[in-house]
Scaffold this motif. Structure first.
Motif, PDB file in Angstrom:
ATOM      1  N   ASN A 199       0.825  -1.218   0.000  1.00  0.00           N
ATOM      2  CA  ASN A 199       0.000   0.000   0.000  1.00  0.00           C
ATOM      3  C   ASN A 199       0.854   1.261   0.000  1.00  0.00           C
ATOM      4  OD1 ASN A 199      -2.348  -1.500   0.016  1.00  0.00           O
ATOM      5  ND2 ASN A 199      -2.545  -1.469   2.243  1.00  0.00           N
ATOM      6  N   ASP A 200       2.027   1.192   0.645  1.00  0.00           N
ATOM      7  CA  ASP A 200       2.897   2.371   0.787  1.00  0.00           C
ATOM      8  C   ASP A 200       4.133   2.293  -0.100  1.00  0.00           C
ATOM      9  OD1 ASP A 200       1.153   3.304   2.696  1.00  0.00           O
ATOM     10  OD2 ASP A 200       2.242   2.381   4.363  1.00  0.00           O
ATOM     11  N   ILE A 201       4.098   1.444  -1.125  1.00  0.00           N
ATOM     12  CA  ILE A 201       5.296   1.246  -1.941  1.00  0.00           C
ATOM     13  C   ILE A 201       5.753   2.536  -2.620  1.00  0.00           C
ATOM     14  CG2 ILE A 201       4.032   0.579  -4.038  1.00  0.00           C
ATOM     15  CD1 ILE A 201       6.312  -1.533  -4.452  1.00  0.00           C
ATOM     16  N   GLY A 202       4.809   3.404  -2.964  1.00  0.00           N
ATOM     17  CA  GLY A 202       5.171   4.687  -3.569  1.00  0.00           C
ATOM     18  C   GLY A 202       6.009   5.547  -2.634  1.00  0.00           C
ATOM     19  N   LEU A 203       5.662   5.525  -1.344  1.00  0.00           N
ATOM     20  CA  LEU A 203       6.424   6.298  -0.351  1.00  0.00           C
ATOM     21  C   LEU A 203       7.826   5.735  -0.185  1.00  0.00           C
ATOM     22  CD1 LEU A 203       3.635   6.770   2.363  1.00  0.00           C
ATOM     23  CD2 LEU A 203       4.405   8.425   0.664  1.00  0.00           C
ATOM     24  N   TYR A 204       7.943   4.394  -0.218  1.00  0.00           N
ATOM     25  CA  TYR A 204       9.267   3.780  -0.084  1.00  0.00           C
ATOM     26  C   TYR A 204      10.158   4.098  -1.279  1.00  0.00           C
ATOM     27  CZ  TYR A 204       7.657   1.100   3.960  1.00  0.00           C
ATOM     28  OH  TYR A 204       7.187   0.745   5.185  1.00  0.00           O
ATOM     29  N   VAL A 205       9.544   4.141  -2.464  1.00  0.00           N
ATOM     30  CA  VAL A 205      10.310   4.496  -3.670  1.00  0.00           C
ATOM     31  C   VAL A 205      10.812   5.931  -3.570  1.00  0.00           C
ATOM     32  CG1 VAL A 205      10.147   4.878  -6.157  1.00  0.00           C
ATOM     33  CG2 VAL A 205       9.135   2.831  -5.143  1.00  0.00           C
ATOM     34  N   MET A 206       9.932   6.839  -3.085  1.00  0.00           N
ATOM     35  CA  MET A 206      10.338   8.232  -2.901  1.00  0.00           C
ATOM     36  C   MET A 206      11.457   8.344  -1.860  1.00  0.00           C
ATOM     37  SD  MET A 206       6.614  10.111  -2.921  1.00  0.00           S
ATOM     38  CE  MET A 206       7.344  11.700  -2.471  1.00  0.00           C
ATOM     39  N   LEU A 207      11.381   7.522  -0.818  1.00  0.00           N
ATOM     40  CA  LEU A 207      12.401   7.544   0.229  1.00  0.00           C
ATOM     41  C   LEU A 207      13.739   6.996  -0.265  1.00  0.00           C
ATOM     42  CD1 LEU A 207      13.014   8.031   3.262  1.00  0.00           C
ATOM     43  CD2 LEU A 207      12.252   5.698   3.696  1.00  0.00           C
ATOM     44  N   ALA A 208      13.688   6.110  -1.261  1.00  0.00           N
ATOM     45  CA  ALA A 208      14.909   5.465  -1.741  1.00  0.00           C
ATOM     46  C   ALA A 208      15.879   6.458  -2.364  1.00  0.00           C
ATOM     47  CB  ALA A 208      14.556   4.380  -2.760  1.00  0.00           C
ATOM     48  N   PHE A 209      15.360   7.488  -3.040  1.00  0.00           N
ATOM     49  CA  PHE A 209      16.238   8.440  -3.735  1.00  0.00           C
ATOM     50  C   PHE A 209      17.098   9.252  -2.755  1.00  0.00           C
ATOM     51  CE2 PHE A 209      13.031   7.577  -6.990  1.00  0.00           C
ATOM     52  CZ  PHE A 209      13.851   7.293  -8.074  1.00  0.00           C
ATOM     53  N   PRO A 210      16.516   9.907  -1.741  1.00  0.00           N
ATOM     54  CA  PRO A 210      17.386  10.631  -0.805  1.00  0.00           C
ATOM     55  C   PRO A 210      18.328   9.715  -0.036  1.00  0.00           C
ATOM     56  CG  PRO A 210      15.100  10.627  -0.036  1.00  0.00           C
ATOM     57  CD  PRO A 210      15.085  10.135  -1.430  1.00  0.00           C
ATOM     58  N   LEU A 211      17.881   8.471   0.263  1.00  0.00           N
ATOM     59  CA  LEU A 211      18.772   7.528   0.937  1.00  0.00           C
ATOM     60  C   LEU A 211      19.944   7.150   0.039  1.00  0.00           C
ATOM     61  CD1 LEU A 211      16.271   5.123   2.745  1.00  0.00           C
ATOM     62  CD2 LEU A 211      17.750   6.851   3.783  1.00  0.00           C
ATOM     63  N   LEU A 212      19.661   6.969  -1.255  1.00  0.00           N
ATOM     64  CA  LEU A 212      20.722   6.630  -2.205  1.00  0.00           C
ATOM     65  C   LEU A 212      21.711   7.778  -2.356  1.00  0.00           C
ATOM     66  CD1 LEU A 212      21.733   4.513  -4.239  1.00  0.00           C
ATOM     67  CD2 LEU A 212      20.320   5.632  -5.968  1.00  0.00           C
TER      68      LEU A 212
END
Length: 314
Positions: free
Chosen positions: A23-36
């Motif tokens: 359900n929250d996969i979009g938020l995790y994808v958005m979070l992945a960029f700043p973490l990367l």
């Protein structure tokens, strides 16, 4: 509890967690960029700090270069420029903290007291805009305004009977210009956090204060300031933790041969040694020395704040 129900509950738990993740996969994808970005540009380069203890060269590489121990740290600490560079950095940092840190608080408190919402929005927008102006443009504007021949500041001075002052090349004016331009650029943007903190203060407190006969100044002193005090202390701790981390960009752009005595800081020194003179190991050691001092400072002030005010970063 029945033993058979435990695995089933665990399976249900896994299913529910997987469902929440989908359900929250979009938020995790958005979070992945700043973490990367943080991983690539912040954490991976930490491994390259090993060259601070080596005599690095391109041919042998980071791991093949010979070890020299604390040679570069000793060279910096015993160099003739160390005292001047360290004092310049500390002086700019302390003066910036003393004069720049209270300005966003004062602006936020002033905006909070404005009755006209339209005028408040105009002031906020005008104060935010300088933050988005490039440092290069800010220095260019400063050079134009302070020019000894065509600058409006010197025109006013000469019109009043004084003599034109070359502010850009005068060493004694460097720190003042650095701080004033920094306040102009960042005061509006820095006030956003305080304005956000002000919105969390209950209006019932102000209403009760009015009933008790408190005026505007007493409400500000006894309600508004205590309400944003945790935010003030947290930001103060963060500023103290980066006390020696003066940005080199503006200092380097303002620097010239005549004001070098007051404008040479650790940041500009690292830039010159590393990217201009190609002394990578030496510049890395100087930068690491600065980072270790900042870590010690933030740990020290965080401990003091935690024991005295029960407010800390961790």
């Amino acid at each position: 509890m029945d033993a058979k129900t435990v695995p089933e509950s665990k399976r249900l738990s896994r299913k529910s967690r997987w469902k929440l993740f989908k359900n929250d996969i979009g938020l995790y994808v958005m979070l992945a960029f700043p973490l990367l970005i943080a991983l690539v540009f912040r954490y991976i380069p930490i491994g390259a700090l090993i060259i601070s203890f080596k005599n690095y060269n391109f041919v042998q590489g980071v791991f093949g270069s010979p070890w020299v121990g604390l040679k570069w740290f000793e060279k910096f600490l015993t160099s003739a420029k160390f005292g001047q560079i360290f004092w310049n950095t500390l002086k700019i940092s302390l003066y910036s903290l003393i004069f720049s840190f209270p300005c966003p608080i004062i602006l936020a408190l002033s905006l909070n007291e404005l009755r006209s919402e339209k005028f408040k929005r105009v002031v906020q927008t005008a104060s935010y805009l300088p933050y988005f102006v490039s440092t290069v443009i800010v220095i260019g504007m400063m050079n134009q305004l302070l020019s000894p021949t065509t600058g409006i500041i010197n025109m006013i001075i000469t019109a009043l009977g004084g003599e034109a002052v070359n502010f850009i090349t005068e060493p004694r004016w460097f720190v003042s210009l650095y701080i004033i331009s920094g306040i102009w650029s960042g005061v509006g943007y820095s006030s956003i956090l305080y304005l956000s903190a002000l919105t969390t203060i209950s209006q019932e407190l102000y209403e009760a204060a009015v009933v008790d006969g408190a005026g505007r100044w007493k409400k500000m002193w006894y309600i508004t300031l205590p309400g944003i005090l945790p935010t003030i202390l947290i930001l103060l701790l963060m500023n103290l933790g980066t006390l020696l981390n003066v940005g080199y960009e503006k200092a380097y752009l303002m620097q010239n041969d005549l004001n070098i005595k007051t404008s040479e800081i650790i940041g500009t020194y690292v830039y010159k040694q590393g990217l201009i003179q190609l002394n990578y190991s030496y510049s890395s050691a100087v930068g690491m020395f600065q980072s270790v001092l900042n870590l010690i400072l933030v740990t020290l002030f965080n401990t003091i704040s935690k024991k005295t005010a029960d407010i800390s970063l961790w």
